[in-house]
Motif scaffolding. Structure first.
Motif, PDB file in Angstrom:
ATOM      1  N   ILE A 131       0.865  -1.171   0.187  1.00  0.00           N
ATOM      2  CA  ILE A 131       0.017  -0.049  -0.007  1.00  0.00           C
ATOM      3  C   ILE A 131       0.890   1.219   0.030  1.00  0.00           C
ATOM      4  N   THR A 132       2.012   1.247  -0.260  1.00  0.00           N
ATOM      5  CA  THR A 132       2.888   2.259  -0.326  1.00  0.00           C
ATOM      6  C   THR A 132       2.433   3.007  -1.685  1.00  0.00           C
ATOM      7  N   SER A 133       3.127   4.311  -1.746  1.00  0.00           N
ATOM      8  CA  SER A 133       2.814   5.255  -2.798  1.00  0.00           C
ATOM      9  C   SER A 133       3.826   6.067  -3.130  1.00  0.00           C
ATOM     10  N   LEU A 134       4.295   6.254  -4.329  1.00  0.00           N
ATOM     11  CA  LEU A 134       5.486   7.115  -4.919  1.00  0.00           C
ATOM     12  C   LEU A 134       4.795   8.348  -4.799  1.00  0.00           C
ATOM     13  N   HIS A 135       5.704   9.427  -4.353  1.00  0.00           N
ATOM     14  CA  HIS A 135       5.209  10.620  -4.301  1.00  0.00           C
ATOM     15  C   HIS A 135       6.203  11.666  -4.891  1.00  0.00           C
ATOM     16  N   PHE A 136       6.016  12.605  -5.766  1.00  0.00           N
ATOM     17  CA  PHE A 136       6.761  13.682  -6.344  1.00  0.00           C
ATOM     18  C   PHE A 136       6.575  14.964  -5.869  1.00  0.00           C
ATOM     19  N   ALA A 137       7.429  15.846  -5.499  1.00  0.00           N
ATOM     20  CA  ALA A 137       7.098  17.206  -5.167  1.00  0.00           C
ATOM     21  C   ALA A 137       8.137  18.001  -5.911  1.00  0.00           C
ATOM     22  N   VAL A 138       7.389  18.782  -6.892  1.00  0.00           N
ATOM     23  CA  VAL A 138       8.321  19.589  -7.996  1.00  0.00           C
ATOM     24  C   VAL A 138       8.312  21.139  -7.797  1.00  0.00           C
ATOM     25  N   ALA A 139       9.327  21.507  -7.435  1.00  0.00           N
ATOM     26  CA  ALA A 139       9.232  23.033  -7.399  1.00  0.00           C
ATOM     27  C   ALA A 139      10.639  23.650  -8.371  1.00  0.00           C
ATOM     28  N   PRO A 140      10.554  24.891  -8.573  1.00  0.00           N
ATOM     29  CA  PRO A 140      11.735  25.489  -9.151  1.00  0.00           C
ATOM     30  C   PRO A 140      12.767  25.502  -8.709  1.00  0.00           C
ATOM     31  N   ASP A 141      13.067  25.344  -7.439  1.00  0.00           N
ATOM     32  CA  ASP A 141      14.504  25.032  -6.870  1.00  0.00           C
ATOM     33  C   ASP A 141      14.829  23.736  -6.364  1.00  0.00           C
ATOM     34  N   ARG A 142      14.061  22.753  -6.315  1.00  0.00           N
ATOM     35  CA  ARG A 142      14.337  21.580  -6.016  1.00  0.00           C
ATOM     36  C   ARG A 142      13.165  20.676  -6.317  1.00  0.00           C
ATOM     37  N   VAL A 143      13.516  19.206  -6.321  1.00  0.00           N
ATOM     38  CA  VAL A 143      12.514  18.172  -6.420  1.00  0.00           C
ATOM     39  C   VAL A 143      12.786  17.122  -5.455  1.00  0.00           C
ATOM     40  N   ASN A 144      11.792  16.551  -4.968  1.00  0.00           N
ATOM     41  CA  ASN A 144      11.765  15.700  -3.776  1.00  0.00           C
ATOM     42  C   ASN A 144      10.873  14.239  -4.404  1.00  0.00           C
ATOM     43  N   VAL A 145      11.558  13.259  -4.526  1.00  0.00           N
ATOM     44  CA  VAL A 145      10.870  11.998  -4.685  1.00  0.00           C
ATOM     45  C   VAL A 145      11.117  11.050  -3.537  1.00  0.00           C
ATOM     46  N   HIS A 146       9.887  10.593  -3.019  1.00  0.00           N
ATOM     47  CA  HIS A 146       9.828   9.791  -1.818  1.00  0.00           C
ATOM     48  C   HIS A 146       8.753   9.002  -1.776  1.00  0.00           C
ATOM     49  N   ILE A 147       8.543   7.682  -0.901  1.00  0.00           N
ATOM     50  CA  ILE A 147       7.594   6.927  -0.882  1.00  0.00           C
ATOM     51  C   ILE A 147       6.743   7.075   0.369  1.00  0.00           C
ATOM     52  N   ASP A 148       5.565   7.250   0.432  1.00  0.00           N
ATOM     53  CA  ASP A 148       4.713   7.368   1.383  1.00  0.00           C
ATOM     54  C   ASP A 148       4.287   5.697   1.897  1.00  0.00           C
ATOM     55  N   GLU A 149       4.632   5.524   3.049  1.00  0.00           N
ATOM     56  CA  GLU A 149       4.361   4.238   3.629  1.00  0.00           C
ATOM     57  C   GLU A 149       3.273   3.618   3.641  1.00  0.00           C
ATOM     58  N   THR A 150       2.087   4.490   3.503  1.00  0.00           N
ATOM     59  CA  THR A 150       0.598   4.343   3.608  1.00  0.00           C
ATOM     60  C   THR A 150      -0.057   5.063   2.479  1.00  0.00           C
ATOM     61  N   GLY A 151      -0.100   4.210   1.271  1.00  0.00           N
ATOM     62  CA  GLY A 151      -0.981   5.224   0.141  1.00  0.00           C
ATOM     63  C   GLY A 151      -2.269   5.094   0.204  1.00  0.00           C
ATOM     64  N   PHE A 152      -2.978   6.202  -0.092  1.00  0.00           N
ATOM     65  CA  PHE A 152      -4.586   6.328   0.091  1.00  0.00           C
ATOM     66  C   PHE A 152      -5.265   6.810  -0.902  1.00  0.00           C
ATOM     67  N   VAL A 153      -4.562   7.362  -1.980  1.00  0.00           N
ATOM     68  CA  VAL A 153      -5.182   7.673  -3.253  1.00  0.00           C
ATOM     69  C   VAL A 153      -5.524   6.544  -4.043  1.00  0.00           C
ATOM     70  N   PHE A 154      -6.757   6.274  -4.491  1.00  0.00           N
ATOM     71  CA  PHE A 154      -6.903   5.108  -5.378  1.00  0.00           C
ATOM     72  C   PHE A 154      -8.215   5.376  -6.258  1.00  0.00           C
ATOM     73  N   GLU A 155      -8.240   4.602  -7.255  1.00  0.00           N
ATOM     74  CA  GLU A 155      -9.374   4.905  -8.245  1.00  0.00           C
ATOM     75  C   GLU A 155     -10.380   3.995  -8.019  1.00  0.00           C
ATOM     76  N   GLY A 156     -11.573   4.458  -7.954  1.00  0.00           N
ATOM     77  CA  GLY A 156     -13.019   3.732  -7.606  1.00  0.00           C
ATOM     78  C   GLY A 156     -13.344   2.863  -8.950  1.00  0.00           C
ATOM     79  N   VAL A 157     -14.680   2.303  -8.809  1.00  0.00           N
ATOM     80  CA  VAL A 157     -14.989   1.642  -9.955  1.00  0.00           C
ATOM     81  C   VAL A 157     -15.642   2.384 -11.034  1.00  0.00           C
ATOM     82  N   ASP A 158     -16.037   3.551 -10.713  1.00  0.00           N
ATOM     83  CA  ASP A 158     -16.510   4.518 -11.764  1.00  0.00           C
ATOM     84  C   ASP A 158     -15.255   5.276 -12.478  1.00  0.00           C
TER      85      ASP A 158
END
Length: 254
Positions: A131-158
């Motif tokens: 249930i981990t989730s890859l997360h990008f944070a993008v700004a003009p001065d830096r970019v962070n890439v990390h893994i959220d241990e508990t993913g919670f955004v998912f796609e429903g049946v619709d």
């Protein structure tokens, strides 16, 4: 560069090397981008191997506002992109042994079962659901890439994006606690808040502390209490690591 709000050791690496590797997966890797706007364009059109959108964008200019998703990006620098989790059917065949309260017919009928909700939580499923989730944070001065241990955004049946109940654990442990700049670095890296989430059947609250940690050995003390059917509490000590006794590295846990 506006790096004043980064942790000192991360800021030092960025200033010296242009890239920084943090000590936790939650802080991940941060680097100085050459073209941050182009990276945002690529993330917006990124697809999975099945052809679906790979990421959900916080405060997307093209889609309606999603308050929970946007709230989860509160600690994100610049634009935030979260990996979308899509449920998949298990390859495991159906079995009567999986019925609640039963262990099949004949021998073993009505035998007791291990309960994640009311047990001492010894160990974990050797093959837990990812249930981990890859997360990008993008700004003009830096970019962070990390893994959220508990993913919670998912796609429903619709096909609509849905924020699941794991958001409570993510907000408490990963946003409020581990991302809080006022929390001492050792505490943020070695202490986890245990809140109701899918890994504990939404049934427990507590705390977990890494008392000793190095590459080949980790000692963790965990205390938690059930929140349903009585206030049952328990404490465990977990020891895990690797060894090379017979010439090949093996993992062990007690």
């Amino acid at each position: 560069m506006r790096l004043y709000d980064e942790k000192p050791y991360i800021r030092h690496q960025l200033e010296k090397y242009g890239v920084a590797a943090a000590t936790t997966t939650l802080d991940g890797v941060t680097f100085l981008p050459k073209d941050w706007e182009e990276l945002i364009k690529k993330l917006r059109i990124a697809k999975t191997t099945d052809g679906f959108d790979a990421f959900a964008e916080g405060q997307s200019p093209e889609k309606a506002s999603h308050w929970a998703l946007d709230l989860s990006m509160a600690a994100t620098i610049g634009k935030g992109f979260r990996e979308i989790w899509r449920p998949k059917l298990s390859d495991k065949p159906l079995s009567t042994r999986d019925l609640p309260g039963r262990h099949g017919f004949g021998l073993g009928r009505d035998r007791g079962q291990w309960s994640d909700a009311y047990s001492s939580q010894f160990g974990k499923d050797p093959q837990p659901q990812d249930i981990t989730s890859l997360h990008f944070a993008v700004a003009p001065d830096r970019v962070n890439v990390h893994i959220d241990e508990t993913g919670f955004v998912f796609e429903g049946v619709d096909g609509a994006l849905t924020v699941g109940p794991n958001f409570v654990h993510h907000a408490g442990n990963e946003l409020f606690w581990k991302s809080n700049k006022h929390i001492p670095q050792w505490a943020a890296e070695h202490i986890d808040l245990i809140l109701p989430n899918s890994a504990n059947d939404f049934s427990r609250v507590g705390i977990s502390v890494d008392m000793y940690q190095r590459k080949d050995l980790r000692v963790t003390v965990t205390g938690s209490c059930g929140i349903f059917g009585g206030f049952e509490c328990s404490g465990t000590v977990s020891i895990s690591g690797t060894h090379d006794l017979l010439g090949s590295k093996s993992k062990g846990r007690r």
